[in-house]
Design a protein around this motif. Structure first.
Motif, PDB file in Angstrom:
ATOM      1  N   ASN A  90      34.763  10.259 -69.303  1.00 29.68           N
ATOM      2  CA  ASN A  90      33.411   9.707 -69.137  1.00 29.68           C
ATOM      3  C   ASN A  90      33.286   8.354 -69.825  1.00 29.68           C
ATOM      4  N   HIS A 111      31.016  25.831 -63.995  1.00 27.45           N
ATOM      5  CA  HIS A 111      29.716  25.154 -64.033  1.00 27.45           C
ATOM      6  C   HIS A 111      29.587  24.271 -65.270  1.00 27.45           C
ATOM      7  N   ILE A 114      31.712  21.109 -64.751  1.00 27.04           N
ATOM      8  CA  ILE A 114      31.099  20.190 -63.785  1.00 27.04           C
ATOM      9  C   ILE A 114      29.915  19.458 -64.411  1.00 27.04           C
ATOM     10  N   GLU A 115      29.086  20.185 -65.181  1.00 19.81           N
ATOM     11  CA  GLU A 115      27.921  19.577 -65.799  1.00 19.81           C
ATOM     12  C   GLU A 115      28.288  18.609 -66.922  1.00 19.81           C
ATOM     13  N   PRO A 119      27.026  12.045 -64.457  1.00 16.09           N
ATOM     14  CA  PRO A 119      26.543  11.900 -63.071  1.00 16.09           C
ATOM     15  C   PRO A 119      26.984  10.592 -62.417  1.00 16.09           C
ATOM     16  N   ASP A 122      30.412  11.437 -60.985  1.00 13.26           N
ATOM     17  CA  ASP A 122      30.510  12.723 -60.290  1.00 13.26           C
ATOM     18  C   ASP A 122      30.800  12.511 -58.805  1.00 13.26           C
ATOM     19  N   HIS A 127      27.530  17.871 -59.481  1.00 13.17           N
ATOM     20  CA  HIS A 127      26.657  17.922 -60.653  1.00 13.17           C
ATOM     21  C   HIS A 127      25.230  18.231 -60.228  1.00 13.17           C
ATOM     22  N   SER A 130      23.341  15.286 -59.083  1.00 16.52           N
ATOM     23  CA  SER A 130      23.672  14.839 -57.723  1.00 16.52           C
ATOM     24  C   SER A 130      22.947  15.700 -56.700  1.00 16.52           C
TER      25      SER A 130
END
Length: 298
Positions: A90, A111, A114-115, A119, A122, A127, A130
């Protein structure tokens, strides 16, 4: 008796080639501004199918001129270690898109991972930010498979679907739900069918567009399709041993039968599959273009 197809084939390989040519052109233009789009692909474990998918994604990136990083980790990697790696990506300015290949080993919460992805990076479009952007019509990343399906509809002149009835078979977060939202955004009237739907054929026979995305062979057969309808087959299955063509890939649609009545149909393989990877490249490129604009690169 002839089994010739009446339906026109929507060739995912050919459409992908066109779109990837455009991606390569835009990537070259971005490089002249001093920025190379970068995608990080993270694979945890030894899932054979995932290894194939990851290899194809990395090759597609390289072929289009993007910077691609493949990070492979043992299945013993902890959730905390993976989350730390995602955090590092990130914060890496050379990386514009992050893709963590699913499924992950059972001890890692998909989950949660992914979170953890920003964003802004992503590019899988999974996300919750999204998904929310798609729901309310804001700018965000669209899930790659349904995004590819929409491009296939565009390619046959179906960009504005006003007055069209679309039936989506399947309600997954990866395909079914975002597919329905994208069809709604294109002005279609949308029905979402699933395992709890009574008399599926009643709905599909009214549809101008059917998107089959449940991972079940022959969920859509010839008698369930309105003549001239557009059929998009997202399924990916293998014909079981003991049947003709055993081991070969097939979709959710009975291609031989449905192609006799549909107006357009996507094949499996060579339909939606290559489009999914292509839209991943498009999303990564768009992430990099946004970054370049924010940095004021000219």
């Amino acid at each position: 008796m002839s089994t010739a197809s009446a339906a026109q084939i929507i060739d995912g390989n050919a459409l992908s080639a066109q779109l990837r040519t455009d991606v390569a052109r835009r990537t070259t233009a971005l490089k002249t501004r001093g920025l190379t789009p970068g995608l990080a692909v993270v694979l945890v474990g030894e899932n054979p199918a995932s290894q194939v998918y990851v290899r194809n994604k990395v090759k597609a990136c390289t072929d289009a001129g993007l910077h691609s990083v493949l990070e492979k980790y043992d299945a013993t990697m902890t959730e905390a270690e993976l989350l730390a790696r995602v955090d590092a990506l990130n914060n890496d300015p050379a990386i514009h898109g992050i893709l963590v290949q699913l499924p992950l080993p059972k001890h890692i919460d998909d989950h949660k991972v992914i979170e953890a992805i920003s964003p802004a990076k992503d590019v899988d479009g999974f996300h919750i930010a999204s998904a929310g952007a798609l729901m309310v019509g804001e700018v965000g990343f669209k899930a790659c498979t349904p995004y590819g399906c929409m491009k296939m509809l565009d390619s046959i002149g179906m960009k504005d679907l006003r007055g069209k009835h679309a039936v989506v078979i399947g309600r997954s977060n990866i395909v079914g739900k975002p597919m329905a939202m994208m069809l709604l955004a294109a002005n279609a009237t949308v029905t979402v069918a699933h395992s709890g739907t009574a008399d599926l054929a009643h709905h599909t026979r009214q549809a101008d567009i059917v998107v089959a995305a449940v991972g079940k062979r022959n969920v859509l057969t010839k008698d369930m399709v309105k003549p001239g309808a557009v059929v998009i087959d997202v399924g990916m299955n293998r014909i079981p041993e003991g049947e003709e063509g055993a081991g070969k890939l097939c979709g959710d649609v009975d291609f031989a039968g449905v192609s006799q009545v549909a107006g357009y149909i996507t094949p499996v393989p060579g339909g939606v599959g290559p489009m999914t990877i292509t839209m991943l490249l498009v999303n990564t490129l768009e992430a990099a273009e946004r970054d370049a604009d924010q940095r004021g690169l000219v």
